[in-house]
Design a protein around this motif. Structure first.
Motif, short mmCIF file in Angstrom:
data_model
loop_
_atom_site.label_atom_id
_atom_site.label_comp_id
_atom_site.label_asym_id
_atom_site.label_seq_id
_atom_site.Cartn_x
_atom_site.Cartn_y
_atom_site.Cartn_z
N ARG B 157 99.89 4.93 23.85
CA ARG B 157 100.93 3.97 24.19
C ARG B 157 100.85 3.66 25.69
O ARG B 157 100.66 4.56 26.50
N LYS B 158 100.98 2.36 26.02
CA LYS B 158 100.78 1.94 27.40
C LYS B 158 102.04 2.12 28.25
O LYS B 158 103.16 1.91 27.77
N LEU B 159 101.83 2.45 29.52
CA LEU B 159 102.92 2.41 30.49
C LEU B 159 103.07 0.98 30.98
O LEU B 159 102.16 0.16 30.81
N LYS B 160 104.21 0.68 31.60
CA LYS B 160 104.43 -0.69 32.10
C LYS B 160 103.55 -0.98 33.32
O LYS B 160 103.29 -2.13 33.65
N SER B 161 103.17 0.07 34.05
CA SER B 161 102.25 -0.11 35.16
C SER B 161 101.46 1.18 35.34
O SER B 161 101.86 2.22 34.81
N GLU B 162 100.37 1.09 36.07
CA GLU B 162 99.58 2.30 36.32
C GLU B 162 100.12 2.98 37.57
O GLU B 162 100.01 2.43 38.66
N PRO B 163 100.69 4.17 37.43
CA PRO B 163 101.21 4.83 38.62
C PRO B 163 100.07 5.29 39.53
O PRO B 163 99.03 5.72 39.02
N HIS B 164 100.27 5.19 40.83
CA HIS B 164 99.25 5.72 41.74
C HIS B 164 99.38 7.23 41.77
O HIS B 164 100.42 7.76 42.15
N MET B 165 98.35 7.93 41.34
CA MET B 165 98.41 9.39 41.29
C MET B 165 97.19 10.00 41.96
O MET B 165 96.09 9.47 41.85
N PHE B 166 97.42 11.12 42.63
CA PHE B 166 96.32 11.90 43.19
C PHE B 166 96.39 13.28 42.53
O PHE B 166 97.35 14.01 42.71
N ILE B 167 95.35 13.57 41.75
CA ILE B 167 95.42 14.68 40.81
C ILE B 167 94.58 15.86 41.27
O ILE B 167 93.46 15.69 41.77
N GLY B 168 95.13 17.04 41.07
CA GLY B 168 94.38 18.25 41.43
C GLY B 168 94.67 19.39 40.48
O GLY B 168 95.39 19.24 39.49
N ALA B 169 94.08 20.53 40.79
CA ALA B 169 94.22 21.70 39.93
C ALA B 169 94.08 22.95 40.79
O ALA B 169 94.05 22.86 42.02
N VAL B 170 94.01 24.09 40.14
CA VAL B 170 93.84 25.36 40.85
C VAL B 170 92.68 26.12 40.21
O VAL B 170 92.25 25.80 39.11
N GLU B 171 92.19 27.11 40.93
CA GLU B 171 91.21 28.01 40.34
C GLU B 171 91.31 29.35 41.05
O GLU B 171 91.76 29.40 42.19
N ASN B 172 90.90 30.40 40.38
CA ASN B 172 90.98 31.74 40.95
C ASN B 172 89.58 32.29 41.17
O ASN B 172 88.91 32.68 40.22
N PRO B 173 89.12 32.33 42.44
CA PRO B 173 87.74 32.77 42.71
C PRO B 173 87.52 34.24 42.44
O PRO B 173 86.37 34.69 42.38
N THR B 174 88.59 35.02 42.28
CA THR B 174 88.43 36.47 42.16
C THR B 174 88.59 37.00 40.74
O THR B 174 88.43 38.18 40.51
N ALA B 175 88.93 36.12 39.79
CA ALA B 175 89.17 36.61 38.42
C ALA B 175 87.89 36.53 37.60
O ALA B 175 87.15 35.54 37.67
N PRO B 176 87.63 37.56 36.79
CA PRO B 176 86.47 37.50 35.88
C PRO B 176 86.63 36.36 34.87
O PRO B 176 87.77 36.00 34.57
N PRO B 177 85.54 35.85 34.33
CA PRO B 177 84.14 36.11 34.71
C PRO B 177 83.79 35.33 35.98
O PRO B 177 83.87 34.09 35.97
#
Lengths: 128, 326
Positions: B157-177
């Motif tokens: 389903r479409k939104l009425k406009s495309e919101p300007h978004m800057f998207i990111g995430a996280v990561e854990n360099p110390t967790a296995p594997p």
């Protein structure tokens, strides 16, 4: 038959993989390790809470399902390269409507491949 | 400096986004503490102290599985108060409908930066009997965010406009594997993450291993990598993080170093300073994310001492500013 197959699938897969009957099986791409046994039911790899010994954040005495899956997907014999490569693919959100259905039937009729219309697949990668 | 196209005419420059893309100088982000029913004037005061020094402020989402004033409400508050919120969203508490509603709602108030996390389990919190949701996982949430930024809900389903978004995430360099963590980061980047904030890491060799892997697989170029450091006042919180915070381990030598020092507060500060200098020296690191248990001006002091703040004064571009720019 439609009622019998889910039962048969459950009888076969529960003792071996602790199958949760999500109805959209991805075992082949996760080192024959069921991601639905992850307490967070993650489909795309281990969370950041994995303990230093490789055990689960939620169940400390249990090895992380995804650490096991990763290890097996890379090292288990007889797994085709294509399946090993699929480990890194972005798996779509679980279709909760398929819970309890036979994934064998859904594989044949393609229901397990259907994604929501607005799903944006990740860029598929084939290295490794 | 490059700018992403926007359909939103009122879109003003998002410094955090600009810097993550241009790498003109190190990006600095910090975490706003959680609020539990305080007056917004308190929020404004704390925000005002941080804003001159940082480019974006993380709004947490029930951190460590404890309920607080909501991420959406606080992100909107910070935006309204003139800050640049980075709204964190965890997968633990809400299903895909509720998360999409939050994303679109916050976007209507001008919130642009979103950070996807899987989230600590409910067992890490003080309401262990709560139902865990995890209808989406971290990489799927990044992809859902990308879909909304392209003007469509997951359903299509479409939104009425495309919101300007800057998207990111996280990561854990110390967790296995350990060797897999760079692949997981790549999966999130492929799904649309343009910045990745890293879990607190007290093992420099693991951070370096992760960053090097991200340089090799292209993640460091395609997303701004921001290692996290945390200000503590003594050795006690270090021990607490080691035993009680999922995904963080603090070597005994580090805890002892602070515990056995004459001035634990100063030694903790120096420890963080060393971590910041080390991290910023790693090719592929775009900046630093600060978490603060002290709230005594340490962040401001450090950025001044390192010549990185306040903004508009003595911030110097990184020498290798073009090494990972687009």
């Amino acid at each position: 038959m439609p009622k019998l197959l889910p039962l048969l699938e459950h009888v076969v897969k529960k003792p071996i993989w602790d199958c949760r009957m999500c109805g959209q099986c991805v075992l082949h791409s996760t080192g024959m390790t069921c991601p639905m046994t992850c307490p967070k039911t993650l489909r795309n790899g281990p969370c950041g809470g994995v303990r230093p010994d490789g055990n689960c954040e939620v169940v400390p005495e249990m090895p992380c399902v995804w650490v096991k899956a990763h290890d097996r997907s890379q090292h288990m014999p007889l797994i085709p390269k294509k399946w090993r490569d699929e480990f890194n693919h972005l798996r779509p959100p679980v279709n909760n409507a398929l819970q309890g259905e036979s994934s064998w039937i859904n594989l044949i009729n393609g229901k397990d491949q259907q994604t929501p219309a607005g799903w944006v697949p990740g860029e598929e990668r084939h290295e490794h | 400096m490059s700018t992403e196209p926007s359909n939103n005419d009122s879109h003003s420059i998002n410094v955090f986004e600009e810097l993550c893309l241009s790498r003109a100088r190190p990006v600095m982000t910090a975490e706003l503490r959680s609020f539990d029913g305080e007056n917004l004037a308190v929020v404004e005061k704390e925000l005002t102290e941080l804003t001159p020094y940082i480019d974006g402020i993380n709004i947490t989402d029930n951190p460590a599985a404890h309920a607080h004033a909501s991420n959406t409400a606080m992100a909107i508050a910070v935006k309204t108060l003139g800050g640049n919120p980075i709204m964190q969203i965890v997968c633990r508490d809400k299903n895909r409908l509720a998360i999409q509603a939050d994303l679109v709602g916050a976007g209507m108030f001008g919130v642009e930066n979103f950070c996807a996390l899987t989230g600590d389990d409910v067992t890490a919190g003080d309401e262990k009997e709560a139902r865990r949701v995890f209808d989406l996982d971290g990489p799927q949430l990044v992809s859902v965010m990308t879909g909304i930024s392209q003007g469509s809900y997951l359903s299509g389903r479409k939104l009425k406009s495309e919101p300007h978004m800057f998207i990111g995430a996280v990561e854990n360099p110390t967790a296995p594997p350990l060797d897999y963590r760079v692949d997981r980061a790549l999966k999130k980047v492929d799904a649309g993450a343009k910045f990745i904030q890293l879990q607190i890491c007290y093992q420099p060799e693991k951070l370096e291993h992760f960053i090097r892997g991200c340089v090799l697989n292209g993640v460091a170029e395609r997303a701004a990598l921001l290692p996290t450091v945390v200000f503590t006042k003594s050795a006690r919180p270090l021990g607490f993080m080691d035993t009680s915070v999922p995904g963080i381990s603090v070597p005994k030598a580090v805890i002892d170093r602070v515990a056995n020092s004459e001035d634990q507060a100063e030694e903790s500060y120096q420890l963080v300073k060393e971590q910041v200098i080390y991290a910023l020296g790693l090719p592929g690191v775009a900046g630093i994310h600060f978490s603060d248990f002290r709230h005594d001006g340490s962040l401001q002091r450090m950025l001044q001492e390192l010549g990185l703040g306040p903004k508009g004064h003595d911030r110097q571009p990184k020498e290798d500013k073009n090494a990972y720019s687009h």
